[in-house]
Write a protein that holds these residues in place. Sequence first.
Motif, short mmCIF file in Angstrom:
data_model
loop_
_atom_site.label_atom_id
_atom_site.label_comp_id
_atom_site.label_asym_id
_atom_site.label_seq_id
_atom_site.Cartn_x
_atom_site.Cartn_y
_atom_site.Cartn_z
N TRP A 41 0.85 -1.18 0.00
CA TRP A 41 0.00 0.00 0.00
C TRP A 41 0.89 1.23 0.00
N GLY A 42 0.37 2.29 -0.62
CA GLY A 42 1.12 3.53 -0.66
C GLY A 42 2.19 3.59 -1.75
N VAL A 43 2.12 2.68 -2.70
CA VAL A 43 3.08 2.67 -3.81
C VAL A 43 2.34 2.38 -5.11
N LEU A 44 2.93 2.81 -6.22
CA LEU A 44 2.36 2.44 -7.51
C LEU A 44 2.48 0.94 -7.69
N ARG A 45 1.50 0.38 -8.31
CA ARG A 45 1.46 -1.06 -8.56
C ARG A 45 2.61 -1.47 -9.48
N LYS A 46 3.22 -2.63 -9.18
CA LYS A 46 4.34 -3.12 -9.98
C LYS A 46 4.03 -4.46 -10.65
N GLY A 47 2.81 -4.90 -10.56
CA GLY A 47 2.43 -6.19 -11.13
C GLY A 47 1.04 -6.11 -11.74
N ASP A 53 -13.16 -8.51 -16.42
CA ASP A 53 -12.50 -8.81 -17.69
C ASP A 53 -11.43 -7.79 -18.07
N TYR A 54 -11.32 -6.73 -17.30
CA TYR A 54 -10.38 -5.66 -17.61
C TYR A 54 -9.05 -5.89 -16.88
N ILE A 55 -7.96 -5.90 -17.64
CA ILE A 55 -6.62 -6.04 -17.07
C ILE A 55 -5.79 -4.85 -17.54
N PRO A 56 -5.60 -3.87 -16.65
CA PRO A 56 -4.82 -2.68 -17.04
C PRO A 56 -3.33 -2.99 -17.14
N THR A 57 -2.64 -2.17 -17.91
CA THR A 57 -1.19 -2.32 -18.01
C THR A 57 -0.56 -1.89 -16.68
N CYS A 89 -8.87 5.23 -11.42
CA CYS A 89 -9.67 3.99 -11.45
C CYS A 89 -9.37 3.18 -12.70
N LYS A 90 -9.37 3.81 -13.84
CA LYS A 90 -9.14 3.09 -15.11
C LYS A 90 -7.76 2.45 -15.14
N TYR A 136 -13.91 0.91 -17.98
CA TYR A 136 -12.90 -0.14 -18.05
C TYR A 136 -12.86 -0.81 -19.42
N LEU A 137 -14.00 -1.28 -19.88
CA LEU A 137 -14.03 -2.15 -21.06
C LEU A 137 -14.15 -1.42 -22.39
N LYS A 138 -14.79 -0.23 -22.40
CA LYS A 138 -15.03 0.48 -23.65
C LYS A 138 -14.37 1.85 -23.69
N ASN A 139 -13.66 2.21 -22.61
CA ASN A 139 -12.96 3.48 -22.49
C ASN A 139 -13.89 4.68 -22.60
N LYS A 140 -15.14 4.51 -22.19
CA LYS A 140 -16.11 5.60 -22.23
C LYS A 140 -16.02 6.37 -20.92
N VAL A 141 -15.48 7.58 -20.98
CA VAL A 141 -15.27 8.35 -19.77
C VAL A 141 -16.42 9.30 -19.46
N GLN A 142 -17.05 9.88 -20.48
CA GLN A 142 -18.07 10.91 -20.21
C GLN A 142 -19.29 10.37 -19.45
#
Length: 157
Positions: A41-47, A53-57, A89-90, A136-142
């Motif tokens: 916690w308190g750090v950027l994710r490294k994995g 179904d959404y897996i972010p880089t 979040c995204k 997450y899945l369609k990149n619709k932000v608005q």
Amino acid sequence: MKSCFKIHQKNEKQEGTDANTRAKYICRVNEYVSRNESLEWGVLRKGTVGVGDYIPTIPVEEDVLEEIDRINKISQSVDRALEYFAYVCKQQLLWDGSKRTSTMIASKILIQNGEGILTIGKNNAEEFNITLNNRYLKNKVQPLKDCLKKCIRILEI
């Protein structure tokens, strides 16, 4: 939540507007929000993590700083707060607690500018879940931002 507001107050004088300071601040809020609930916690994710179904880089610090810098330049505070929320979040910048951390950061921006506080209540929960999933899945932000605007509460005294 009480601890998070304490760090908001503590860091208000120290907080800069540069992206590196803001990124550290996001991590600091996350340190309180997800303590003992995630791998780190308190750090950027490294994995790798996944949200359904959404897996972010995996976040790259330079990219994160560049995006935070872009967001910081948004002049309208409500738009800036919601953009922070939508981005963190995204991208799932953190191992756990990205939504809770994003809510705290967005609320801080709103409170500092007299705009209210972000709180997703039961009346908005279904729409929030649908629009967040579409983010997450369609990149619709608005649609997500439109939903979040309905979740800003102003305390009238």
